[in-house]
Enzyme design. Sequence first.
Site, short mmCIF file in Angstrom:
data_model
loop_
_atom_site.label_atom_id
_atom_site.label_comp_id
_atom_site.label_asym_id
_atom_site.label_seq_id
_atom_site.Cartn_x
_atom_site.Cartn_y
_atom_site.Cartn_z
N LYS A 174 26.66 121.60 97.78
CA LYS A 174 26.25 120.54 97.85
C LYS A 174 26.51 121.55 98.90
O LYS A 174 28.20 121.64 99.48
CB LYS A 174 27.25 119.58 97.13
CG LYS A 174 26.66 118.51 98.05
CD LYS A 174 26.60 117.66 99.46
CE LYS A 174 28.13 117.52 99.63
NZ LYS A 174 27.99 116.91 101.45
N GLU A 249 39.90 125.71 96.58
CA GLU A 249 40.79 125.98 98.19
C GLU A 249 40.80 125.10 98.78
O GLU A 249 39.68 124.21 99.83
CB GLU A 249 39.11 127.53 98.08
CG GLU A 249 40.52 128.27 98.65
CD GLU A 249 40.27 128.17 100.10
OE1 GLU A 249 40.97 127.27 100.71
OE2 GLU A 249 39.83 129.38 101.66
N CYS A 283 40.35 127.96 107.00
CA CYS A 283 41.53 127.81 106.39
C CYS A 283 42.80 128.38 106.91
O CYS A 283 43.91 127.69 105.89
CB CYS A 283 41.47 127.61 104.90
SG CYS A 283 40.28 129.21 104.55
N GLU A 381 48.01 119.84 108.38
CA GLU A 381 46.61 120.89 108.67
C GLU A 381 45.71 119.81 109.72
O GLU A 381 45.07 118.67 109.57
CB GLU A 381 45.42 120.93 107.39
CG GLU A 381 44.86 121.87 107.98
CD GLU A 381 43.80 122.30 106.84
OE1 GLU A 381 43.06 121.83 105.70
OE2 GLU A 381 44.01 123.87 105.66
#
Length: 485
Positions: A174, A249, A283, A381
Amino acid sequence: MIRSRMYINGEFVESEGGGWLPVYDPSTEEIIAEVPDGIAADIDRAVRAARAAFDGGLWSQTTAQERGRMLFRLADKIRAEATALAETECRNSGKPIVEAEYDITDAATCFEYYGGLATKIQGFVNPVPDNALSLSLREPVGVAGQIIPWNYPLLMSAWKLAPALAAGCTCVLKVAEQTPLSALMMASWLTEVGFPAGVINIVTGLGETAGAPLVAHPGVDKIAFTGSSAVGKLILKSAADTVKRVTMELGGKSPNIFFADADFEAAIDGALFGVFINQGEVCSAGSRILVERSIYPKFVDAMVAKAKTIKVGPPMDRETKMGALVSKEQYDRVLSYQEIGRKEARLVSGGGRVRSLPHGYYVEPTIFADVDNSSRIAQEEVFGPVAAVIPFDNEADAIRIANDTPYGLAAAVWSRDIFRVMRAVKAIRAGIVWVNHMQPTYVEAPWGGFKQSGFGRELGPWGIEEYLETKQVHINLSEQPIGWY
Ligand code: NAI
Ligand code: MG
């Protein structure tokens, strides 16, 4: 309007729901394509195709050599079409064309690496104390459901598909709703390079309506996810109902630590590169810049001076070092963090949109100094070009601050003192520690997080492990009855 359909069971199809999603060029804010708004019925169709290819279908009859060769041919095709792929990636994601070119090359390399590894999956003979042959066989985990984000669209597809296919799994990938185009371009070559129908399915759609049903589907054996912590937690809960294997992750708030003895020029460069590469949409971004107090004022000044020279501009311009953020949503999110930062710390560079570029989601490279590690811009983040610079007093202080985060994906340490470096490497709780550099990533080396950055490892031999089950086989070599009764 270009309509790119999704790829299920070897065919390009529309959604059974009939809906379409717009796809944008974030550097112009224009719609450049539409893709199917995938729903649970589409996911079901894709999972059934993957299941059929795995359970006794053509894929389960292939040898590891054949699987490896298909991966090599796919890599060759990606290299042959690299120009078109890089342009598509650049237009759809807003990242600079030069970076997009690296991504495409890295994607091809990833398929090659796992093409080679396909023939190196080995079992084991267990030394059991009996007249028996005890084996540990490695078998593919089955149908892999894979959900990826928008920051490295084709490369993330490769990181997910390549090890799974090499292991003998079939896949339902996806892609992110913002950036489906490069993976769909790749889909158009899958039959030609030899993948039987159903082995690779690439579905489009939103997280809640296409991603969530993939996680819940009982026909899926494993979920591999890269994305936000919030969604990662939802996926973990949902996957529990069918006891799926899960790897995650989830990004981070990675410290980039500078001791006073580091090479100063290299350090300034590394601080900026660590946080502003790919517009900060990374990331492992070194978004917390920890600087020893004795060099702190000079360091901040030098960072600011150099940050002003970073060329933010149209992604297709080869001089551009920072393009546009991926979406309106991400742009708003980053600007809102800049507002939070203004209240929490001292803004020393950037802090808003790029005014000379009236259209597109361009944000200035932004630096906050004198940041307290407990503030939101040091703990949450941002996933954009926002650096939080934090002073520290000594080594112990640096390590304490570095680890004072729920995340643990990556870190970097800059110093010429090998003993200090090695103490820091050992003390830092993160899956990746760079020394005197930040960000280089290699398919040969493991990638993944400690703590709330997730679990499981991608890349290298570790990446294939996550797609393998271990089966114990016990072969009795004694011709006597068991003799118990
Ligand atoms: P997201 O986590 O919502 O999206 C990542 C992928 O998960 C997409 O394919 C999305 O469709 C899918 N998804 C979303 N909700 C889902 C659900 N309920 N079930 C299954 N799949 C679902 O990330 P988003 O909203 O694009 O970005 C938000 C923040 O996430 C960013 O600002 C950043 O902090 C973080 N992020 C981290 C990434 C990483 O590399 N670890 C990558 C992208 C975003
Ligand atoms: Mg989201």
